[in-house]
Design a protein around this motif. Structure first.
Motif, PDB file in Angstrom:
ATOM      1  N   ALA A 184       0.826  -1.200   0.000  1.00 36.93           N
ATOM      2  CA  ALA A 184       0.000   0.000   0.000  1.00 36.93           C
ATOM      3  C   ALA A 184       0.866   1.258   0.000  1.00 36.93           C
ATOM      4  CB  ALA A 184      -0.939  -0.007   1.201  1.00 36.93           C
ATOM      5  N   HIS A 185       1.955   1.208   0.739  1.00 36.95           N
ATOM      6  CA  HIS A 185       2.838   2.383   0.769  1.00 36.95           C
ATOM      7  C   HIS A 185       3.592   2.545  -0.547  1.00 36.95           C
ATOM      8  CE1 HIS A 185       5.050   5.618   2.597  1.00 36.95           C
ATOM      9  NE2 HIS A 185       6.172   5.092   2.120  1.00 36.95           N
ATOM     10  N   VAL A 186       3.956   1.449  -1.180  1.00 38.93           N
ATOM     11  CA  VAL A 186       4.587   1.540  -2.495  1.00 38.93           C
ATOM     12  C   VAL A 186       3.656   2.257  -3.480  1.00 38.93           C
ATOM     13  CG1 VAL A 186       5.333   0.194  -4.494  1.00 38.93           C
ATOM     14  CG2 VAL A 186       6.091  -0.452  -2.213  1.00 38.93           C
ATOM     15  N   ALA A 187       2.382   1.913  -3.429  1.00 33.79           N
ATOM     16  CA  ALA A 187       1.414   2.574  -4.310  1.00 33.79           C
ATOM     17  C   ALA A 187       1.362   4.071  -4.030  1.00 33.79           C
ATOM     18  CB  ALA A 187       0.035   1.951  -4.129  1.00 33.79           C
ATOM     19  N   LEU A 188       1.459   4.457  -2.759  1.00 37.25           N
ATOM     20  CA  LEU A 188       1.432   5.879  -2.410  1.00 37.25           C
ATOM     21  C   LEU A 188       2.694   6.589  -2.886  1.00 37.25           C
ATOM     22  CD1 LEU A 188      -0.335   7.969  -1.029  1.00 37.25           C
ATOM     23  CD2 LEU A 188       0.801   7.435   1.129  1.00 37.25           C
ATOM     24  N   GLU A 189       3.836   5.948  -2.769  1.00 38.61           N
ATOM     25  CA  GLU A 189       5.084   6.537  -3.270  1.00 38.61           C
ATOM     26  C   GLU A 189       5.025   6.714  -4.787  1.00 38.61           C
ATOM     27  OE1 GLU A 189       7.690   7.648  -1.703  1.00 38.61           O
ATOM     28  OE2 GLU A 189       7.666   6.778   0.306  1.00 38.61           O
ATOM     29  N   MET A 190       4.475   5.727  -5.491  1.00 36.73           N
ATOM     30  CA  MET A 190       4.328   5.842  -6.939  1.00 36.73           C
ATOM     31  C   MET A 190       3.377   6.978  -7.304  1.00 36.73           C
ATOM     32  SD  MET A 190       6.269   3.564  -8.405  1.00 36.73           S
ATOM     33  CE  MET A 190       5.537   3.320 -10.019  1.00 36.73           C
ATOM     34  N   ALA A 191       2.289   7.104  -6.556  1.00 33.82           N
ATOM     35  CA  ALA A 191       1.337   8.183  -6.815  1.00 33.82           C
ATOM     36  C   ALA A 191       1.987   9.540  -6.568  1.00 33.82           C
ATOM     37  CB  ALA A 191       0.105   8.008  -5.933  1.00 33.82           C
ATOM     38  N   ALA A 192       2.815   9.637  -5.525  1.00 34.10           N
ATOM     39  CA  ALA A 192       3.517  10.885  -5.253  1.00 34.10           C
ATOM     40  C   ALA A 192       4.505  11.219  -6.373  1.00 34.10           C
ATOM     41  CB  ALA A 192       4.257  10.780  -3.913  1.00 34.10           C
ATOM     42  N   ALA A 193       5.173  10.205  -6.892  1.00 34.61           N
ATOM     43  CA  ALA A 193       6.107  10.432  -7.991  1.00 34.61           C
ATOM     44  C   ALA A 193       5.381  10.954  -9.226  1.00 34.61           C
ATOM     45  CB  ALA A 193       6.842   9.129  -8.317  1.00 34.61           C
ATOM     46  N   VAL A 194       4.236  10.370  -9.523  1.00 29.51           N
ATOM     47  CA  VAL A 194       3.463  10.819 -10.686  1.00 29.51           C
ATOM     48  C   VAL A 194       2.935  12.241 -10.463  1.00 29.51           C
ATOM     49  CG1 VAL A 194       1.392  10.369 -12.047  1.00 29.51           C
ATOM     50  CG2 VAL A 194       2.865   8.480 -11.364  1.00 29.51           C
ATOM     51  N   GLN A 195       2.502  12.544  -9.231  1.00 27.41           N
ATOM     52  CA  GLN A 195       2.016  13.887  -8.940  1.00 27.41           C
ATOM     53  C   GLN A 195       3.130  14.924  -9.062  1.00 27.41           C
ATOM     54  OE1 GLN A 195      -1.372  15.177  -8.081  1.00 27.41           O
ATOM     55  NE2 GLN A 195       0.007  16.699  -8.942  1.00 27.41           N
ATOM     56  N   TYR A 196       4.311  14.589  -8.588  1.00 23.50           N
ATOM     57  CA  TYR A 196       5.450  15.497  -8.746  1.00 23.50           C
ATOM     58  C   TYR A 196       5.801  15.689 -10.221  1.00 23.50           C
ATOM     59  CZ  TYR A 196       6.898  16.355  -3.913  1.00 23.50           C
ATOM     60  OH  TYR A 196       6.976  16.814  -2.612  1.00 23.50           O
ATOM     61  N   ARG A 197       5.648  14.637 -11.009  1.00 22.78           N
ATOM     62  CA  ARG A 197       5.918  14.791 -12.442  1.00 22.78           C
ATOM     63  C   ARG A 197       4.884  15.713 -13.086  1.00 22.78           C
ATOM     64  NH1 ARG A 197      10.383  14.869 -14.192  1.00 22.78           N
ATOM     65  NH2 ARG A 197      10.879  12.957 -13.052  1.00 22.78           N
TER      66      ARG A 197
END
Length: 260
Positions: A101-114
């Motif tokens: 679940a946290h990996v998914a949140l880190e990926m979502a944060a990366a996409v949001q920063y992009r």
């Protein structure tokens, strides 16, 4: 006298003319030989088919991960797959799910920063240093996700990646807030959400008496505190400069980023 060539020449008999017993003997032998050959050929083909099927069963096991198919049936696992050999009892299913679940949140944060980087890079926004900051942050979040998935595999867990929600692309200014402040406030809120998720993961590891997991997560907790502090100060700066376009441009120009 020996018979001449004409002795062996006999006129062809008609279909209605019965053949003698002497004439039928060589024909019957030929027919039996042909029939025996056909039987032997059929038997050989059947034997080869069975042998080939057995070989295929041995060398080509069903390729499946053991999950239910679309029809709802669960296929058998191939011989080379199975449970992890390195997994310890301290790595619980709850910890595995919390980490995914946290990996998914880190990926979502990366996409949001992009998405933030793309927004700040527009010619209508042109905040170059802010764009560089968001791009660097996106790379960091992707690195975190990679480190977390690597740890999941090392502990004998299964990485379960899921589809992500679309990021926010627009950060319009308001009457009292500049567009840059709106963007950095969104980044700050996102980092706090990531921090909460890390705290939950750390608590789950402690619940199952897993000090290795706790130590691993604590490294990310320290980085997260630094990121939150940095973004909070940027938001405070943007609050002071106000919504003035020139003031925001000057602030962005003086922003220190790793890429510029």
């Amino acid at each position: 006298l020996p018979p001449g060539p004409e002795t062996f020449l006999t006129p062809p008999r008609s279909r209605a003319e019965p053949s003698s017993q002497k004439d039928r003997v060589p024909l019957t032998i030929d027919a039996m030989a042909a029939q025996s050959f056909r039987v032997l050929a059929v038997a050989l083909c059947a034997t080869w088919s069975v042998t080939l099927a057995k070989l295929l069963d041995v060398t080509a096991p069903p390729l499946t991960d053991g999950r239910a198919s679309d029809a709802g049936a669960t296929k058998a696992l191939p011989e080379y797959s199975g449970p992890s050999r390195s997994r310890h009892s301290t790595w619980s299913l709850e910890s595995e799910a919390a980490l995914n679940a946290h990996v998914a949140l880190e990926m979502a944060a990366a996409v949001q920063y992009r998405a933030l980087h793309a927004w700040a890079s527009r010619d209508s926004v042109n905040l170059k240093h802010s764009a560089a900051y968001f791009s660097h942050a996106a790379s960091e979040e992707f690195t975190h996700a990679y480190e977390l998935t690597t740890y999941q595999v090392k502990r004998g867990g299964v990485v379960d990646l899921r589809p992500l929600d679309a990021p926010v692309h627009e950060f319009d200014a308001t009457a009292d807030r500049s567009d840059a402040r709106v963007a950095f406030e969104a980044a700050l809120a996102m980092e706090k959400k990531v921090y909460d998720s890390l705290l939950a993961l750390h608590a789950t590891c402690g619940k199952h008496v897993d000090p290795s997991c706790e130590d691993f997560v604590e490294k990310f907790l320290e980085e997260q505190i630094d990121a939150i502090d940095e973004l909070a100060r940027y938001v405070a700066d943007l609050d002071r400069v106000g919504p003035s376009g020139h003031a925001v441009w000057q602030w962005d120009h003086e922003l220190s980023t790793p890429e510029l």
